[in-house]
Design an enzyme around this catalytic site. Structure first.
Site, PDB file in Angstrom:
ATOM      1  N   SER A 191      24.812 -13.307 -11.154  1.00 43.99           N
ATOM      2  CA  SER A 191      23.658 -12.746 -11.852  1.00 43.99           C
ATOM      3  C   SER A 191      23.834 -12.975 -13.360  1.00 43.99           C
ATOM      4  O   SER A 191      23.957 -14.119 -13.781  1.00 43.99           O
ATOM      5  CB  SER A 191      23.513 -11.270 -11.495  1.00 43.99           C
ATOM      6  N   ASP A 407      16.776 -14.247  -2.537  1.00 41.78           N
ATOM      7  CA  ASP A 407      17.104 -13.430  -3.707  1.00 41.78           C
ATOM      8  C   ASP A 407      15.846 -12.690  -4.165  1.00 41.78           C
ATOM      9  O   ASP A 407      14.829 -13.309  -4.463  1.00 41.78           O
ATOM     10  CB  ASP A 407      17.640 -14.329  -4.825  1.00 41.78           C
ATOM     11  N   HIS A 446      20.219 -11.029  -3.482  1.00 46.28           N
ATOM     12  CA  HIS A 446      20.946 -11.076  -4.761  1.00 46.28           C
ATOM     13  C   HIS A 446      22.392 -10.596  -4.614  1.00 46.28           C
ATOM     14  O   HIS A 446      23.250 -10.939  -5.419  1.00 46.28           O
ATOM     15  CB  HIS A 446      20.199 -10.208  -5.791  1.00 46.28           C
TER      16      HIS A 446
END
Ligand SMILES: [Ca+2]
Length: 520
Positions: A191, A407, A446
């Site tokens: 991320s 995601d 994610h």
């Protein structure tokens, strides 16, 4: 819960806290066998406390002490005069069994990183470091100073400088402790951490030999404002779509497109080929409510992503199959929008520069203006989309990027755009694959959780590439049951190739899949 990630807990979305936490867990879980020591038998050349005397420019050694694990912990603060910024850096050095390598660790959201992320690497023999990049916690409020003006020093500390400072200090203290510089340095993050890794390759190509960049928050200046688009759409239509309807659309899209890849497993391997339209749900009952044409319009726009007033493309929407409830969150009675907190912070502090800014007053035209401001004002700072990796490549750097195709916070399409730009800039697909590879993981979110299988063995893969010249021809992805047992394995091949089922044998066994170029 990991304290840094708990600070990322969005104010009104408990579900998202779980997601962000799982991301941290996945990286921690990537526990792999210890690496071969590069300097066997090497002992520290000084005591841990002696590191307090090391002198580095604009750097204060706050403490250097042995912790309860017997690791040397060094806390450092770096500043950039004449600014009064304070970048906190946490460094861990194993007193015995140093493997000869350094690992830098990334953060998440607006958090630059946390002290706890060095535990895993130090336990595996790395000298390791993490940093807060100049501000505490996960809020974006650091962008404004006490007078409500943009705090440019803290913004660039968070965007790129803090990780570089952490790397310089971490490598210098490693050398001071063992009398030898780390033979190889690696950066690992997901991320924001994934973005930080790619930023290092772009701006400070001498810092790392190998970078593992998961679901990178690159194109930050585009995807972060884009993540508020579903709320703008719902607010403009005054039609806040409940989670049950979003989930019904996701389930229907998966049902419609699942088998296009040849395996019915609840996973859309190529969401960009799935064109299922939510109009097919219009008139059906979802709970005690009926799915309407207006609901279909909202969901279509969540998937399409933001478009300008003239209809032109602004950014990618969520892929079909990704959970829509973070971007299009709702709550209360009557139902109201509950925007994604990172997006809200970005609009408030970075764009509107007003902590009390009310998003519900924003029209689609107003959204477009702020979007353009974002691109203009922050592209060069936060974008992390420089495709020129010449300096990184030429000094032997290697990078593995991977991204889940479901995601729900960062659409993988932006990562594909970036990788294609790197291919174009760096001499084509083949030459790029000699130092940078992208792996897309179908059906994972994610936090690399979901119906699909989670990529594993990343540290091993990057170390093998950097130190032995063995480029990763595939990654093994695993799915585990609630008891922790592996229930499915699948291969992941370097982009653009996909894993294709041979047509016989268990679809839960990676051995029954081969690499194929994607269908045109
Ligand atoms: Ca499938």
């Amino acid at each position: 819960m990991n304290p840094i990630f708990s600070r990322l807990v969005p104010r009104r979305s408990p579900a998202l806290a779980v997601v962000v936490f799982l991301a941290a867990l996945t990286f921690a879980r990537a526990a792999e066998p210890p690496l071969k020591p590069l300097f066997p038998g090497l002992k520290p050349v000084c005591g841990c406390e002696d590191l307090a005397k090391v002198s580095l420019p604009n750097t204060t050694i706050d403490s250097a002490t042995l912790d309860s694990n017997g690791w040397c912990r060094v806390n450092v603060t770096v500043t950039h005069p004449p600014a009064g910024d304070r970048i906190k850096i946490w460094i861990g050095l194993p007193v015995t069994n140093w493997n000869g390598r350094f690992q830098g660790n990334g953060g998440g959201g607006f958090s630059g990183g946390g002290a706890s992320s060095i535990r895993g690497p130090v336990a595996r023999g790395f000298a390791s470091a993490a940093t807060d990049t100049g501000h505490e916690g996960g809020s974006g409020s650091f962008a404004l100073d006490a007078n409500g003006r943009l705090n440019w020093q803290l913004i660039i500390d968070n965007a790129y400088l803090g990780i570089h400072d952490m790397t310089v200090a971490g490598q210098a203290l490693t050398k001071a402790f063992y009398g030898k510089a780390p033979r190889y340095s690696y950066f690992v993050g997901g991320s924001t951490g994934g973005r930080q890794g790619l930023m290092e390759a772009q701006r400070f190509p001498n810092d790392y030999d190998g970078i593992v960049s998961a679901c990178p928050a690159i194109q930050f200046h585009r995807f972060v404002p884009a993540s508020l688009w579903p709320q703008v759409v719902m607010n403009t239509a005054q039609n806040f779509v409940p989670k049950a309807k979003l989930d019904a659309a996701t389930a229907s899209a998966i049902a419609a497109c699942d088998t296009a890849d040849g395996v019915k497993d609840g996973v859309i391997d190529d969401p960009w080929r799935c064109a299922w339209d939510p109009k097919e749900l219009v008139g059906t009952k979802v709970g005690d409510s009926t799915f309407t044409e207006a609901d279909a319009d909202v969901i279509r726009k969540v998937w399409n992503g933001p478009r300008a007033q003239d209809g032109s493309f602004m950014w990618h929407g969520l892929e079909r199959g990704a959970d829509m409830s973070a971007y299009a969150g709702t709550g209360g009675t009557p139902l109201q929008g509950r925007p994604f907190s990172i997006s809200m912070d970005y609009f408030k502090y970075f764009l509107a520069q007003d902590a009390k800014w009310d998003w519900t007053t924003m029209t689609p035209a107003g959204f477009e203006l702020l979007w353009k401001q974002s691109v203009e004002q922050y592209g060069a700072i936060f974008g992390t989309d420089d495709a020129d990796l010449t300096r990184f490549r030429d000094r032997g750097g290697k990078v593995i990027i991977y991204h889940g195709l479901a995601d729900q916070l960062i659409p993988a399409a932006g990562t594909v755009d970036y990788y294609r730009a790197v291919q174009a800039r760096m001499g084509g697909a083949e030459k790029t694959a000699q130092f940078a590879r992208l792996f897309l993981a179908p059906g994972v979110d994610h936090g690399f959780r979901g119906a699909g299988a989670t990529p594993t063995g990343l540290t091993e893969a990057i170390v093998n590439w950097v130190e032995n010249g063995a480029a990763p021809e595939k990654l093994l992805a695993e799915k585990r049951g609630t008891n922790g047992k592996v229930t499915q394995t699948r291969p992941l091949f370097p982009f653009p190739d996909v894993a294709k089922y041979k047509g016989e044998g268990s679809t839960d066994d990676a051995a029954n899949f081969v690499s194929r170029a994607p269908e045109k």
